[in-house]
Motif scaffolding. Structure first.
Motif, PDB file in Angstrom:
ATOM      1  N   VAL A   1    -149.186  37.087  91.223  1.00 14.74           N
ATOM      2  CA  VAL A   1    -149.123  35.604  90.747  1.00 14.74           C
ATOM      3  C   VAL A   1    -147.796  35.369  90.247  1.00 14.74           C
ATOM      4  O   VAL A   1    -146.919  36.019  89.598  1.00 14.74           O
ATOM      5  N   THR A   2    -147.195  34.333  90.711  1.00 11.65           N
ATOM      6  CA  THR A   2    -146.097  33.864  90.449  1.00 11.65           C
ATOM      7  C   THR A   2    -145.898  32.994  88.744  1.00 11.65           C
ATOM      8  O   THR A   2    -146.878  32.246  88.691  1.00 11.65           O
ATOM      9  N   VAL A   3    -144.967  33.769  88.080  1.00 11.01           N
ATOM     10  CA  VAL A   3    -144.780  32.785  86.797  1.00 11.01           C
ATOM     11  C   VAL A   3    -143.540  32.440  86.824  1.00 11.01           C
ATOM     12  O   VAL A   3    -142.409  32.970  86.702  1.00 11.01           O
ATOM     13  N   PRO A   4    -143.368  30.822  87.032  1.00 11.83           N
ATOM     14  CA  PRO A   4    -142.113  30.117  86.917  1.00 11.83           C
ATOM     15  C   PRO A   4    -141.352  30.066  85.509  1.00 11.83           C
ATOM     16  O   PRO A   4    -142.414  30.184  84.532  1.00 11.83           O
ATOM     17  N   ALA A   5    -140.183  30.190  85.578  1.00  5.44           N
ATOM     18  CA  ALA A   5    -139.620  29.827  84.299  1.00  5.44           C
ATOM     19  C   ALA A   5    -138.251  29.077  84.170  1.00  5.44           C
ATOM     20  O   ALA A   5    -137.761  29.126  85.194  1.00  5.44           O
ATOM     21  N   TYR A   6    -138.205  28.300  83.345  1.00  7.78           N
ATOM     22  CA  TYR A   6    -136.952  27.621  83.175  1.00  7.78           C
ATOM     23  C   TYR A   6    -135.608  28.218  83.278  1.00  7.78           C
ATOM     24  O   TYR A   6    -135.583  29.490  82.586  1.00  7.78           O
ATOM     25  N   THR A   7    -134.659  27.896  84.015  1.00  8.37           N
ATOM     26  CA  THR A   7    -133.465  28.776  84.128  1.00  8.37           C
ATOM     27  C   THR A   7    -132.454  28.601  82.780  1.00  8.37           C
ATOM     28  O   THR A   7    -131.613  29.304  82.710  1.00  8.37           O
ATOM     29  N   THR A   8    -133.007  27.683  82.010  1.00 13.76           N
ATOM     30  CA  THR A   8    -132.024  27.121  80.930  1.00 13.76           C
ATOM     31  C   THR A   8    -132.323  27.742  79.640  1.00 13.76           C
ATOM     32  O   THR A   8    -132.015  27.574  78.627  1.00 13.76           O
ATOM     33  N   ILE A   9    -133.691  28.652  79.667  1.00 16.95           N
ATOM     34  CA  ILE A   9    -134.095  29.195  78.436  1.00 16.95           C
ATOM     35  C   ILE A   9    -133.261  30.413  78.178  1.00 16.95           C
ATOM     36  O   ILE A   9    -132.441  31.049  78.877  1.00 16.95           O
ATOM     37  N   ASN A  10    -133.604  31.011  76.787  1.00 17.59           N
ATOM     38  CA  ASN A  10    -132.631  32.266  76.436  1.00 17.59           C
ATOM     39  C   ASN A  10    -133.315  33.432  76.676  1.00 17.59           C
ATOM     40  O   ASN A  10    -134.591  33.628  76.900  1.00 17.59           O
ATOM     41  N   THR A  11    -132.842  34.667  76.256  1.00 18.07           N
ATOM     42  CA  THR A  11    -133.360  35.895  76.602  1.00 18.07           C
ATOM     43  C   THR A  11    -134.570  36.302  75.912  1.00 18.07           C
ATOM     44  O   THR A  11    -135.659  36.608  76.397  1.00 18.07           O
ATOM     45  N   PRO A  12    -134.765  35.698  74.380  1.00 23.12           N
ATOM     46  CA  PRO A  12    -135.909  36.047  73.735  1.00 23.12           C
ATOM     47  C   PRO A  12    -137.052  35.468  74.266  1.00 23.12           C
ATOM     48  O   PRO A  12    -138.188  35.804  74.492  1.00 23.12           O
ATOM     49  N   ASP A  13    -136.681  34.186  75.083  1.00 20.91           N
ATOM     50  CA  ASP A  13    -137.781  33.308  75.781  1.00 20.91           C
ATOM     51  C   ASP A  13    -138.060  33.996  76.931  1.00 20.91           C
ATOM     52  O   ASP A  13    -139.427  33.975  77.248  1.00 20.91           O
ATOM     53  N   TYR A  14    -137.405  34.616  77.696  1.00 17.41           N
ATOM     54  CA  TYR A  14    -137.727  35.263  78.978  1.00 17.41           C
ATOM     55  C   TYR A  14    -138.483  36.666  78.540  1.00 17.41           C
ATOM     56  O   TYR A  14    -139.337  37.143  79.246  1.00 17.41           O
ATOM     57  N   VAL A  15    -138.106  37.338  77.305  1.00 15.54           N
ATOM     58  CA  VAL A  15    -139.054  38.619  76.908  1.00 15.54           C
ATOM     59  C   VAL A  15    -140.449  37.981  76.745  1.00 15.54           C
ATOM     60  O   VAL A  15    -141.277  38.739  77.131  1.00 15.54           O
ATOM     61  N   HIS A  16    -140.599  36.844  76.091  1.00 14.47           N
ATOM     62  CA  HIS A  16    -141.917  36.213  75.825  1.00 14.47           C
ATOM     63  C   HIS A  16    -142.705  36.114  76.996  1.00 14.47           C
ATOM     64  O   HIS A  16    -143.865  36.627  77.159  1.00 14.47           O
ATOM     65  N   VAL A  17    -141.829  35.324  77.971  1.00 21.59           N
ATOM     66  CA  VAL A  17    -142.845  35.133  79.248  1.00 21.59           C
ATOM     67  C   VAL A  17    -143.040  36.377  80.011  1.00 21.59           C
ATOM     68  O   VAL A  17    -144.147  36.521  80.519  1.00 21.59           O
ATOM     69  N   LEU A  18    -142.055  37.306  80.218  1.00 21.70           N
ATOM     70  CA  LEU A  18    -142.324  38.325  80.991  1.00 21.70           C
ATOM     71  C   LEU A  18    -143.538  39.365  80.253  1.00 21.70           C
ATOM     72  O   LEU A  18    -144.225  40.160  80.867  1.00 21.70           O
ATOM     73  N   THR A  19    -143.504  39.478  78.891  1.00 22.37           N
ATOM     74  CA  THR A  19    -144.360  40.311  78.099  1.00 22.37           C
ATOM     75  C   THR A  19    -145.902  39.840  78.297  1.00 22.37           C
ATOM     76  O   THR A  19    -146.695  40.378  78.405  1.00 22.37           O
ATOM     77  N   ASN A  20    -145.808  38.460  77.866  1.00 26.12           N
ATOM     78  CA  ASN A  20    -147.266  37.817  77.980  1.00 26.12           C
ATOM     79  C   ASN A  20    -147.709  37.490  79.062  1.00 26.12           C
ATOM     80  O   ASN A  20    -149.067  37.272  79.170  1.00 26.12           O
ATOM     81  N   SER A  21    -147.097  37.437  80.335  1.00 29.35           N
ATOM     82  CA  SER A  21    -147.430  37.283  81.719  1.00 29.35           C
ATOM     83  C   SER A  21    -148.012  38.577  82.249  1.00 29.35           C
ATOM     84  O   SER A  21    -148.555  38.635  83.190  1.00 29.35           O
ATOM     85  N   GLY A  22    -147.399  39.775  81.679  1.00 28.27           N
ATOM     86  CA  GLY A  22    -147.828  40.899  82.145  1.00 28.27           C
ATOM     87  C   GLY A  22    -146.934  41.341  83.353  1.00 28.27           C
ATOM     88  O   GLY A  22    -147.378  42.368  84.273  1.00 28.27           O
TER      89      GLY A  22
END
Length: 86
Positions: A1-22
């Protein structure tokens, strides 16, 4: 499953996206983005691979398998037992 993310968010936001998306793997392009996402991927418990499109200067980390885009394609060819392109 593809989970897109904005390129302008910061590292803690990426941690949240990667963790919660599994996410088990993440694909990035560009050195600046690769650095931010790499830092997040090493903190996301299920993320085990990062694929970098283009040049990067990411350090090795035992928690994360680093692959180039070409390296990923080669692994796919190997698994499917396809010949290397000319």
């Amino acid at each position: 499953v593809t989970v897109p993310a904005y390129t302008t968010i910061n590292t803690p936001d990426y941690v949240h996206v990667l963790t919660n998306s599994g996410a088990a793997a993440v694909i990035v392009s560009g050195r600046a983005l690769a650095r931010k996402v790499y830092a997040a991927a090493t903190q996301a418990p299920r993320c085990t691979s990062l694929v970098a499109i283009g040049e990067h200067d990411l350090p090795a980390d035992p928690r994360l398998r680093l692959l180039s885009w070409d390296g990923l394609l080669a692994l796919g060819r190997e698994k499917l037992m396809l010949p290397a392109p000319d």
